[in-house]
Design a protein around this motif. Structure first.
Motif, mmCIF file in Angstrom:
data_model
loop_
_atom_site.group_PDB
_atom_site.id
_atom_site.type_symbol
_atom_site.label_atom_id
_atom_site.label_comp_id
_atom_site.label_asym_id
_atom_site.label_seq_id
_atom_site.Cartn_x
_atom_site.Cartn_y
_atom_site.Cartn_z
ATOM 1 N N GLU A 24 3.078 -1.225 -2.188
ATOM 2 C CA GLU A 24 3.336 -2.557 -1.626
ATOM 3 C C GLU A 24 3.739 -2.464 -0.155
ATOM 4 O O GLU A 24 3.292 -3.268 0.673
ATOM 5 N N VAL A 25 4.578 -1.488 0.165
ATOM 6 C CA VAL A 25 4.976 -1.295 1.567
ATOM 7 C C VAL A 25 3.733 -1.021 2.412
ATOM 8 O O VAL A 25 3.550 -1.587 3.494
ATOM 9 N N ASN A 26 2.855 -0.185 1.907
ATOM 10 C CA ASN A 26 1.613 0.147 2.605
ATOM 11 C C ASN A 26 0.781 -1.117 2.873
ATOM 12 O O ASN A 26 0.292 -1.346 3.981
ATOM 13 N N CYS A 27 0.659 -1.972 1.863
ATOM 14 C CA CYS A 27 -0.101 -3.232 2.014
ATOM 15 C C CYS A 27 0.533 -4.123 3.078
ATOM 16 O O CYS A 27 -0.161 -4.749 3.879
ATOM 17 N N LEU A 28 1.868 -4.178 3.072
ATOM 18 C CA LEU A 28 2.561 -5.055 4.034
ATOM 19 C C LEU A 28 2.433 -4.538 5.463
ATOM 20 O O LEU A 28 2.334 -5.309 6.407
ATOM 21 N N PHE A 203 -0.987 -7.701 -2.320
ATOM 22 C CA PHE A 203 -0.857 -6.468 -3.101
ATOM 23 C C PHE A 203 -2.057 -6.274 -4.022
ATOM 24 O O PHE A 203 -1.917 -6.161 -5.228
ATOM 25 N N LYS A 204 -3.244 -6.269 -3.423
ATOM 26 C CA LYS A 204 -4.447 -6.033 -4.228
ATOM 27 C C LYS A 204 -4.666 -4.538 -4.310
ATOM 28 O O LYS A 204 -4.670 -3.846 -3.304
ATOM 29 N N ASP A 205 -4.885 -4.074 -5.486
ATOM 30 C CA ASP A 205 -5.168 -2.648 -5.652
ATOM 31 C C ASP A 205 -6.668 -2.439 -5.467
ATOM 32 O O ASP A 205 -7.465 -3.057 -6.160
#
Length: 215
Positions: A24-28, A203-205
């Motif tokens: 999630e941090v990576n996505c943000l 937060f799409k995987d």
């Protein structure tokens, strides 16, 4: 930002972040740099979201409309008061904004509502915020009177030590008794629907993508 740098930043921010995992941090972080866009290229300029860009996100993504409250939310995120929200401030701010505990949210909301930062929400501050957030009624009587009445009613309900203003202790006690009072003076947190939509989008995987291709 190259992969190695992104990895390093993700690791560093995940360590200090209570409510988001590494993915999630990576996505943000990626979203942040998408939003900042071209600003990254200019050397010597602090990379960040300025007040307007941030207000735009609050408005478009979280449906906020109150200028005064949006301004206060910006200040809540901009911890070092440099006029821009850095990637660290962005991740930490959203951690509380989207998933904070009640304790964290109470502290944050109180700071938003304490317009002059003196540790109290005064009658004047309540009046200002409620005047902004209430719809004007096309009635004959002075609309300010209605707001003054509302301030008095609110004080009666929340001012436990009867000193005519709200300390954090007053506010906390009132919110614990009645959760709806958390945002008593204006919406400064995302509503559940916009929070869910934001998280679902951001937060799409990537591993889930193939499922959508076949549907």
């Amino acid at each position: 930002m190259n992969r190695k740098k992104l990895q390093k930043l993700t690791d560093a921010l995940t360590k200090n972040c209570k409510h988001f995992n590494k993915f999630e941090v990576n996505c943000l972080i990626k979203l942040f740099y998408n939003l900042v866009g071209e600003a990254v290229e200019r050397p010597g300029v602090a990379v960040g979201l300025d007040r307007n860009a941030f207000r735009n996100i609050l408005h478009m993504t979280f449906g906020m409309t109150d200028d005064m409250i949006m301004d206060r939310v910006f200040r809540g995120f901009d911890k070092d008061n440099d006029g821009t929200i850095s990637v660290t401030e962005w991740v930490h701010g959203l951690s509380l904004f989207l998933r904070g505990s009640l304790e964290e949210k109470m502290k944050y909301c109180f700071e938003v509502f304490d317009l002059n930062g003196d540790g109290f929400i005064s009658k004047e501050e309540m009046f200002h915020m409620l005047k902004n957030s209430l719809l004007k009624q096309p009635s004959e009587e002075d609309p300010d009177e209605g707001i003054k009445d509302l301030v008095e009613i609110t004080l009666k309900k929340m001012d436990h030590d009867h000193d005519g203003k709200l300390s954090f202790t007053d506010y906390e006690k009132a919110v614990r008794e009645e959760a709806l009072l958390l945002e008593a003076f204006g919406p400064c947190l995302p509503d559940p629907k916009s929070q869910m939509e934001f998280e679902a989008q951001v937060f799409k995987d990537p591993n889930d993508l193939h499922e959508n291709v076949n549907s």
